[in-house]
Design a protein around this motif. Structure first.
Motif, mmCIF file in Angstrom:
data_model
loop_
_atom_site.group_PDB
_atom_site.id
_atom_site.type_symbol
_atom_site.label_atom_id
_atom_site.label_comp_id
_atom_site.label_asym_id
_atom_site.label_seq_id
_atom_site.Cartn_x
_atom_site.Cartn_y
_atom_site.Cartn_z
ATOM 1 N N PRO A 1 0.811 -1.235 0.000
ATOM 2 C CA PRO A 1 0.000 0.000 0.000
ATOM 3 C C PRO A 1 0.837 1.275 0.000
ATOM 4 C CG PRO A 1 -0.897 -1.586 1.548
ATOM 5 C CD PRO A 1 0.421 -2.140 1.089
ATOM 6 N N LYS A 2 2.031 1.217 0.580
ATOM 7 C CA LYS A 2 2.895 2.413 0.575
ATOM 8 C C LYS A 2 3.593 2.590 -0.771
ATOM 9 C CE LYS A 2 3.775 2.109 5.546
ATOM 10 N NZ LYS A 2 4.795 1.876 6.614
ATOM 11 N N ILE A 3 4.010 1.473 -1.361
ATOM 12 C CA ILE A 3 4.715 1.542 -2.641
ATOM 13 C C ILE A 3 3.773 1.957 -3.766
ATOM 14 C CG2 ILE A 3 5.996 0.191 -4.353
ATOM 15 C CD1 ILE A 3 6.965 -1.582 -2.054
ATOM 16 N N LEU A 4 2.551 1.390 -3.762
ATOM 17 C CA LEU A 4 1.588 1.647 -4.841
ATOM 18 C C LEU A 4 0.387 2.424 -4.303
ATOM 19 C CD1 LEU A 4 1.651 -1.879 -6.552
ATOM 20 C CD2 LEU A 4 2.955 0.155 -7.190
ATOM 21 N N SER A 5 0.655 3.417 -3.519
ATOM 22 C CA SER A 5 -0.430 4.192 -2.896
ATOM 23 C C SER A 5 -1.284 4.935 -3.923
ATOM 24 C CB SER A 5 0.152 5.181 -1.882
ATOM 25 O OG SER A 5 1.084 6.056 -2.524
ATOM 26 N N GLY A 6 -0.726 5.186 -5.107
ATOM 27 C CA GLY A 6 -1.476 5.911 -6.127
ATOM 28 C C GLY A 6 -2.475 5.050 -6.880
ATOM 29 N N ILE A 7 -2.393 3.736 -6.717
ATOM 30 C CA ILE A 7 -3.310 2.822 -7.405
ATOM 31 C C ILE A 7 -4.420 2.426 -6.427
ATOM 32 C CG2 ILE A 7 -3.527 0.619 -8.619
ATOM 33 C CD1 ILE A 7 -0.574 0.816 -9.307
ATOM 34 N N PRO A 8 -5.684 2.694 -6.756
ATOM 35 C CA PRO A 8 -6.781 2.437 -5.803
ATOM 36 C C PRO A 8 -6.821 0.995 -5.290
ATOM 37 C CG PRO A 8 -7.562 3.739 -7.662
ATOM 38 C CD PRO A 8 -6.163 3.332 -8.000
ATOM 39 N N LEU A 9 -6.551 0.026 -6.164
ATOM 40 C CA LEU A 9 -6.634 -1.368 -5.745
ATOM 41 C C LEU A 9 -5.630 -1.691 -4.647
ATOM 42 C CD1 LEU A 9 -7.737 -4.246 -6.084
ATOM 43 C CD2 LEU A 9 -6.065 -4.585 -7.920
ATOM 44 N N PHE A 10 -4.438 -1.109 -4.732
ATOM 45 C CA PHE A 10 -3.384 -1.428 -3.777
ATOM 46 C C PHE A 10 -3.213 -0.371 -2.694
ATOM 47 C CE2 PHE A 10 -2.196 -3.473 -7.801
ATOM 48 C CZ PHE A 10 -2.109 -4.793 -7.377
ATOM 49 N N ALA A 11 -3.995 0.695 -2.749
ATOM 50 C CA ALA A 11 -3.874 1.736 -1.727
ATOM 51 C C ALA A 11 -4.239 1.197 -0.348
ATOM 52 C CB ALA A 11 -4.776 2.923 -2.084
ATOM 53 N N ASP A 12 -5.189 0.286 -0.303
ATOM 54 C CA ASP A 12 -5.558 -0.382 0.942
ATOM 55 C C ASP A 12 -5.007 -1.807 0.915
ATOM 56 O OD1 ASP A 12 -6.994 1.839 1.864
ATOM 57 O OD2 ASP A 12 -8.735 1.235 0.656
ATOM 58 N N ASN A 13 -5.140 -2.489 2.024
ATOM 59 C CA ASN A 13 -4.671 -3.868 2.132
ATOM 60 C C ASN A 13 -5.497 -4.763 1.211
ATOM 61 O OD1 ASN A 13 -3.776 -6.376 2.858
ATOM 62 N ND2 ASN A 13 -4.290 -6.196 5.024
ATOM 63 N N ILE A 14 -4.855 -5.347 0.206
ATOM 64 C CA ILE A 14 -5.582 -6.183 -0.755
ATOM 65 C C ILE A 14 -6.125 -7.451 -0.101
ATOM 66 C CG2 ILE A 14 -3.578 -7.521 -1.518
ATOM 67 C CD1 ILE A 14 -4.711 -7.367 -4.364
ATOM 68 N N LEU A 15 -5.529 -7.852 1.016
ATOM 69 C CA LEU A 15 -5.980 -9.062 1.711
ATOM 70 C C LEU A 15 -7.355 -8.883 2.339
ATOM 71 C CD1 LEU A 15 -2.651 -10.149 3.444
ATOM 72 C CD2 LEU A 15 -3.596 -10.959 1.283
ATOM 73 N N THR A 16 -7.786 -7.656 2.495
ATOM 74 C CA THR A 16 -9.119 -7.388 3.045
ATOM 75 C C THR A 16 -10.138 -7.102 1.949
ATOM 76 O OG1 THR A 16 -8.647 -5.017 3.271
ATOM 77 C CG2 THR A 16 -8.105 -6.432 5.144
ATOM 78 N N ASN A 17 -9.709 -7.206 0.704
ATOM 79 C CA ASN A 17 -10.602 -6.967 -0.425
ATOM 80 C C ASN A 17 -11.255 -8.296 -0.813
ATOM 81 O OD1 ASN A 17 -11.631 -6.628 -3.135
ATOM 82 N ND2 ASN A 17 -10.419 -4.754 -3.266
ATOM 83 N N GLU A 18 -12.551 -8.366 -0.643
ATOM 84 C CA GLU A 18 -13.263 -9.627 -0.879
ATOM 85 C C GLU A 18 -13.154 -10.096 -2.321
ATOM 86 O OE1 GLU A 18 -17.791 -11.443 -0.262
ATOM 87 O OE2 GLU A 18 -17.208 -9.535 0.655
ATOM 88 N N THR A 19 -13.010 -9.169 -3.247
ATOM 89 C CA THR A 19 -12.962 -9.523 -4.668
ATOM 90 C C THR A 19 -11.573 -9.953 -5.115
ATOM 91 O OG1 THR A 19 -14.729 -7.918 -5.094
ATOM 92 C CG2 THR A 19 -13.465 -8.712 -6.998
ATOM 93 N N TRP A 20 -10.525 -9.317 -4.585
ATOM 94 C CA TRP A 20 -9.177 -9.530 -5.103
ATOM 95 C C TRP A 20 -8.216 -10.213 -4.131
ATOM 96 C CZ3 TRP A 20 -8.834 -9.119 -10.100
ATOM 97 C CH2 TRP A 20 -9.702 -8.260 -10.779
ATOM 98 N N ALA A 21 -8.655 -10.583 -2.968
ATOM 99 C CA ALA A 21 -7.748 -11.209 -1.986
ATOM 100 C C ALA A 21 -7.156 -12.514 -2.515
ATOM 101 C CB ALA A 21 -8.493 -11.450 -0.677
ATOM 102 N N TRP A 22 -7.912 -13.206 -3.343
ATOM 103 C CA TRP A 22 -7.437 -14.494 -3.850
ATOM 104 C C TRP A 22 -6.209 -14.338 -4.743
ATOM 105 C CZ3 TRP A 22 -7.385 -15.904 -9.087
ATOM 106 C CH2 TRP A 22 -8.005 -14.995 -9.954
ATOM 107 N N THR A 23 -6.044 -13.170 -5.379
ATOM 108 C CA THR A 23 -4.886 -12.970 -6.250
ATOM 109 C C THR A 23 -3.583 -12.941 -5.443
ATOM 110 O OG1 THR A 23 -5.144 -10.555 -6.146
ATOM 111 C CG2 THR A 23 -6.249 -11.705 -7.942
ATOM 112 N N ALA A 24 -3.649 -12.450 -4.200
ATOM 113 C CA ALA A 24 -2.464 -12.465 -3.349
ATOM 114 C C ALA A 24 -2.068 -13.896 -3.011
ATOM 115 C CB ALA A 24 -2.735 -11.669 -2.072
ATOM 116 N N ILE A 25 -3.050 -14.754 -2.781
ATOM 117 C CA ILE A 25 -2.769 -16.162 -2.484
ATOM 118 C C ILE A 25 -2.165 -16.846 -3.712
ATOM 119 C CG2 ILE A 25 -3.768 -18.344 -1.687
ATOM 120 C CD1 ILE A 25 -6.033 -16.681 -0.439
ATOM 121 N N VAL A 26 -2.696 -16.514 -4.891
ATOM 122 C CA VAL A 26 -2.146 -17.061 -6.129
ATOM 123 C C VAL A 26 -0.686 -16.644 -6.286
ATOM 124 C CG1 VAL A 26 -2.245 -16.919 -8.646
ATOM 125 C CG2 VAL A 26 -4.343 -17.245 -7.347
#
Length: 312
Positions: free
Chosen positions: A155-180
């Protein structure tokens, strides 16, 4: 005199042959005895710690056993209820989506890296060792490192990108991509070694002849490289899909099945419900169904991919 000598020689030869036959029989008996003493303990241990628990589990899948207390037979009701359980169906959907995406990415990335490492580059053996390191590291340890990366660093490195501005692990739609990402990063290590083994079996003369005929690099890959490593491709795809369908550790380390149940796999559901949710018999039935599904898929993969090998 000569007749007597021949008789003695024949007698001694016959005696030697008999003694050799006796020694051979004795050696074979000793070998058979040693064989059984080595094999039977392994067979007994396998039956006690694998086959017997499987049989007991299948037995309890026809009951309402909660893991404690009394139980009664309920027939096939556990199996019937699985197909009406939305949480179970969601877990199967997530597991298949995850496994397919991770299998494709793992084999594409691994084959590309293996082709690069197989080329004549400097420090090739060093890079082979580096790429194999993720496979020998504990997945839970790696998982917690990745968890810190996704929740704090990214989130600090890619703060300008909305998807990564917050913790992606708490995103119900995209959390699975982190596991992948974590699963593919570790699985590539083993797949690269398999592909490198296959690439080293291809004679260099084939590429030399193809170059003389004017074949491009892409043409050489599809006409020479891929057909000749198709058996290794089959092994990697089957093992990858089977392993990713049973994904457990990366999920526990990164999301623990969350947010909610968005990243809950079949194996995590079986573990949670069976050991702490009072659904021992119900989740055992789920495990039996899952075992059948994985077995059927693996056999179909072998059948389809080996048929393609024959076409090559």
């Amino acid at each position: 005199m000569s007749t007597l000598t021949e008789a003695v020689r024949t007698s001694s030869t016959g005696g030697t042959a008999k003694s050799r036959a006796k020694r051979t029989r004795s050696d074979s008996r000793r070998a058979a005895s040693a064989y059984y003493w080595m094999v039977w303990p392994a067979v007994i241990a396998f039956a006690a710690f694998h086959t017997l628990p499987v049989v007991v589990g299948i037995f309890f899948s026809f009951t309402n056993y909660a893991g404690y207390g009394d139980w009664n037979f309920v027939g096939l009701s556990n199996y019937a209820n699985l197909f009406r359980d939305d949480r179970v169906l969601q877990a199967y959907g997530f597991s298949f989506l995850f496994a397919i995406v991770a299998t494709v990415l793992t084999n594409a990335i691994s084959l590309a890296i293996a082709l690069g490492l197989n080329a004549k580059i400097k420090a090739r053996n060093f890079f082979r060792g580096v790429y194999f390191v993720p496979y020998v590291l504990a997945i839970l340890v790696i998982g917690y490192v990745f968890q810190f990366f996704f929740s704090n660093s990214l989130p600090k490195i890619l703060s300008g990108i909305p998807l990564f501005a917050d913790n992606i692990l708490t995103n119900e739609t995209w959390a699975w991509t982190a596991i992948v990402t974590l699963a593919v990063w570790q699985a590539c290590a083993f797949s690269i070694i398999i592909y490198l083994s296959g690439l080293q079996t291809i004679p260099a003369e084939l590429y030399e002849a193809a170059s003389l005929d004017g074949a491009s690099a892409g043409r050489q890959f599809w006409s020479i490289t891929f057909p000749l490593i198709s058996a290794f491709f089959t092994i990697n795809v089957v093992l990858s899909l089977k392993g990713f369908l049973q994904v457990f550790d990366p999920i526990v380390a990164l999301t623990n099945g969350g947010p909610g149940t968005a990243t809950e796999s079949v194996t995590l559901l079986i573990f949670r419900g069976g050991f702490s949710g009072g659904e021992f018999a119900y989740q055992t039935a789920n495990a039996v169904v899952f075992f059948i599904v994985i077995t059927v898929i693996s056999l179909l993969q072998f059948r389809v991919l080996q048929r393609r090998e024959a076409e090559f």
